[in-house]
Enzyme design. Structure first.
Site, short mmCIF file in Angstrom:
data_model
loop_
_atom_site.label_atom_id
_atom_site.label_comp_id
_atom_site.label_asym_id
_atom_site.label_seq_id
_atom_site.Cartn_x
_atom_site.Cartn_y
_atom_site.Cartn_z
N SER A 18 36.02 41.70 42.05
CA SER A 18 35.90 40.77 43.18
C SER A 18 36.79 41.31 44.30
O SER A 18 38.01 41.22 44.23
CB SER A 18 36.35 39.37 42.77
OG SER A 18 36.38 38.51 43.89
N HIS A 131 34.33 37.34 37.24
CA HIS A 131 35.04 37.96 36.12
C HIS A 131 34.43 37.62 34.77
O HIS A 131 34.94 38.07 33.74
CB HIS A 131 36.51 37.53 36.12
CG HIS A 131 37.30 38.17 37.21
ND1 HIS A 131 38.62 37.87 37.44
CD2 HIS A 131 36.96 39.10 38.15
CE1 HIS A 131 39.07 38.58 38.47
NE2 HIS A 131 38.07 39.32 38.91
N GLU A 140 39.52 32.18 38.17
CA GLU A 140 40.64 32.27 37.24
C GLU A 140 41.32 30.91 37.08
O GLU A 140 41.62 30.24 38.07
CB GLU A 140 41.68 33.27 37.73
CG GLU A 140 41.17 34.70 37.88
CD GLU A 140 42.24 35.62 38.45
OE1 GLU A 140 43.44 35.25 38.42
OE2 GLU A 140 41.88 36.71 38.93
N GLU A 181 39.74 39.87 32.52
CA GLU A 181 41.19 39.86 32.51
C GLU A 181 41.78 39.25 31.25
O GLU A 181 42.93 38.83 31.21
CB GLU A 181 41.71 39.15 33.76
CG GLU A 181 41.30 39.90 35.03
CD GLU A 181 41.78 39.27 36.31
OE1 GLU A 181 42.34 38.15 36.26
OE2 GLU A 181 41.58 39.87 37.38
N ASP A 217 42.57 30.62 40.84
CA ASP A 217 42.04 31.60 41.79
C ASP A 217 40.58 31.26 42.00
O ASP A 217 39.73 31.54 41.15
CB ASP A 217 42.20 33.02 41.25
CG ASP A 217 41.57 34.06 42.19
OD1 ASP A 217 41.11 33.69 43.28
OD2 ASP A 217 41.54 35.25 41.82
N GLU A 279 44.56 29.96 44.98
CA GLU A 279 44.34 31.26 45.62
C GLU A 279 42.92 31.33 46.16
O GLU A 279 41.96 30.93 45.50
CB GLU A 279 44.57 32.37 44.59
CG GLU A 279 44.32 33.78 45.08
CD GLU A 279 44.46 34.79 43.97
OE1 GLU A 279 43.77 35.83 44.02
OE2 GLU A 279 45.26 34.54 43.02
N ASP A 306 44.49 36.10 49.18
CA ASP A 306 44.21 37.40 48.57
C ASP A 306 43.19 38.13 49.44
O ASP A 306 43.54 39.00 50.23
CB ASP A 306 43.70 37.22 47.14
CG ASP A 306 43.27 38.53 46.49
OD1 ASP A 306 43.65 39.60 47.00
OD2 ASP A 306 42.53 38.50 45.49
N LYS A 331 48.43 43.46 46.16
CA LYS A 331 47.70 44.43 45.34
C LYS A 331 47.78 45.78 46.05
O LYS A 331 47.12 45.99 47.07
CB LYS A 331 46.23 44.01 45.19
CG LYS A 331 46.01 42.70 44.45
CD LYS A 331 44.53 42.33 44.48
CE LYS A 331 44.24 41.08 43.66
NZ LYS A 331 42.82 40.65 43.77
N HIS A 359 47.65 42.41 39.36
CA HIS A 359 46.76 43.40 38.77
C HIS A 359 45.39 43.32 39.43
O HIS A 359 45.17 42.54 40.35
CB HIS A 359 46.63 43.13 37.27
CG HIS A 359 46.05 41.77 36.96
ND1 HIS A 359 45.62 41.40 35.71
CD2 HIS A 359 45.81 40.68 37.75
CE1 HIS A 359 45.16 40.17 35.73
NE2 HIS A 359 45.26 39.71 36.96
N LYS A 382 50.86 38.26 38.53
CA LYS A 382 49.59 38.06 37.83
C LYS A 382 49.28 39.32 37.04
O LYS A 382 49.17 40.40 37.63
CB LYS A 382 48.46 37.78 38.82
CG LYS A 382 48.49 36.42 39.46
CD LYS A 382 47.36 36.25 40.47
CE LYS A 382 45.99 36.38 39.82
NZ LYS A 382 44.89 36.12 40.79
#
Length: 413
Positions: A18, A131, A140, A181, A217, A279, A306, A331, A359, A382
């Site tokens: 993503s 994900h 998430e 993840e 997230d 997020e 993000d 990131k 990550h 994270k």
């Protein structure tokens, strides 16, 4: 990266499933006959044929100058010429080589005497969105052991809740296969049911929601993109919403929500559940919506950008000036060099924004983000569920760092 005395530094770069549209470019070969188009021979050739000759003879300890050369060699706004993956691998390997030359751990080399604060882990224990191949829209669902007395205990608490959650899901007949993840990826009745499962797991594991909070997230840019790209699905919706970019479509359930309705939803979650952070609650281009979201919820929870900020100083500065969000996800592969990453963190600190090392969904065994988190005093990190070696490697690195510190600090301020 090999120094003249033979000292070596090695680094690897992750990939994201993503991704934000403003991220630095990850260069792939596009040859469908090799790794289904995901090969990186071009990026490797750029390292060997362009970057290596340009850096030969430079001082590795001058990280900012090395990174300036990397950026100049590429010359494009989003690192599309050489690839951010090529640049970042060299940038991080340079830092590691220099740290090895000084015989210092990376966190100490980067952070000096101020590197003593351990981040609180944010563990992604339920996966949805891009994900996972399930019906959960939010990407998430994380547990955050804010009440633990140390990083080691936080890992233990999180691991116990994670496995308790697996027991609850299996008992109720749900799948316990995992997503990108490491989090479980069941089909549930709603995103709220996922949050309620987390609360049940926390309590059944023997903890309270004052000790372990929940973070989300949302990855709402995936929803906004659907509303802009899919005119067929959008038929029958208000024209003003479409024209104003005020419509979101939850792709797995086909639900349409206005910006205001989406903000209302997040506010209801904050009132109802022990939410620590949200997020990407709105789209990466929806600055007006972000300002409204921040005005309504910014004094109660961390609102993390993000896709909104993509570890970019210019975008973060714009958010600061407009009053959008109050935290940023970091990131390194979104921007392409270590120096640029540290510049974004510095700006966030100056503005009073929390920052979270993170990550990517396509991770490697590289643990650099763990060292950066300690070096910069990041309050949170994270790194996924306590599952899969690519995730656990970061937790193990942080456990070793904490054990090496004389007086480690831990906990949210």
């Amino acid at each position: 990266m090999v120094l003249t005395d033979g000292t070596v530094g090695v680094a690897s770069v992750p990939s994201g499933a993503s991704t934000g549209i403003y991220e630095a470019h990850e260069l792939r070969d596009g040859d469908e006959k090799r790794y289904r188009g995901k090969g990186v021979r071009d990026a490797v050739s750029h390292v060997c044929d362009i970057i290596s000759p340009a850096l030969s003879g430079m001082y590795a300890c001058e990280q900012d100058e090395v990174d300036r050369v990397l950026v100049r060699l590429d010359g494009s706004e989003h690192k599309t010429k050489l690839g951010a993956n090529a640049l970042l691998a060299v940038s991080l390997a340079t830092a590691r080589a220099t740290a090895n030359w000084y015989r210092m751990p990376l966190y100490r080399y980067l952070g000096g005497v101020d590197a003593y604060r351990m981040p609180v882990p944010m563990m992604n224990v339920l996966n949805g969105g891009a994900h996972a191949s399930n019906n959960m829209e939010i990407q998430e669902f994380m547990i955050v052991p804010v009440g633990a007395p140390s990083f080691a205990e936080a890992v233990r608490w999180g691991s116990e809740v994670y496995h308790t959650l697996g027991d609850l899901l299996r008992r109720d007949g749900h799948s316990t296969s995992v997503g990108d993840e490491g989090g479980f990826a069941p089909n549930l009745g709603s995103d709220e049911e996922a949050i309620e499962y987390l609360i049940r797991a926390i309590e059944k594991a023997g903890y309270g929601t004052d000790q372990i909070k929940i973070s989300l997230d949302v990855a709402a840019s995936e929803w906004y993109a659907a509303s802009r790209a899919d005119d067929v699905v959008a038929v029958g919706t208000a024209t003003s919403d479409k024209e104003n970019g005020d419509e979101y479509i939850l792709p797995k359930r086909g639900q349409h929500l206005s910006r205001r309705a989406l903000i209302d939803r997040w506010e209801s979650y904050v009132k109802k559940y022990p939410i620590l952070s949200i997020e990407d609650g709105l789209d990466q281009s929806d600055f007006a919506g972000w300002c409204e979201l921040t005005e309504r919820l910014g004094d109660r929870v961390r609102l993390v950008g993000d896709d909104l900020f993509v570890t970019n100083t210019a975008r973060l500065q714009s958010g600061i000036e407009q009053g959008a969000a109050n935290a940023i996800l970091i990131k390194p592969n979104q921007i392409g060099t270590l120096t640029e990453t540290l510049e974004v963190i510095r700006l966030a600190k100056e503005a009073g924004y929390d920052f979270i090392l993170s990550h990517r969904s396509g991770e490697t065994e590289d643990t650099t983000i763990a060292d950066i988190a300690v070096a910069t005093g990041a309050p949170l990190i994270k790194s996924g569920a306590p599952c899969r070696t690519d995730r656990v490697a970061k937790y193990n690195r942080l456990l070793r760092i904490e054990a090496s510190l004389a007086h480690p600090d831990f906990g949210l301020l």
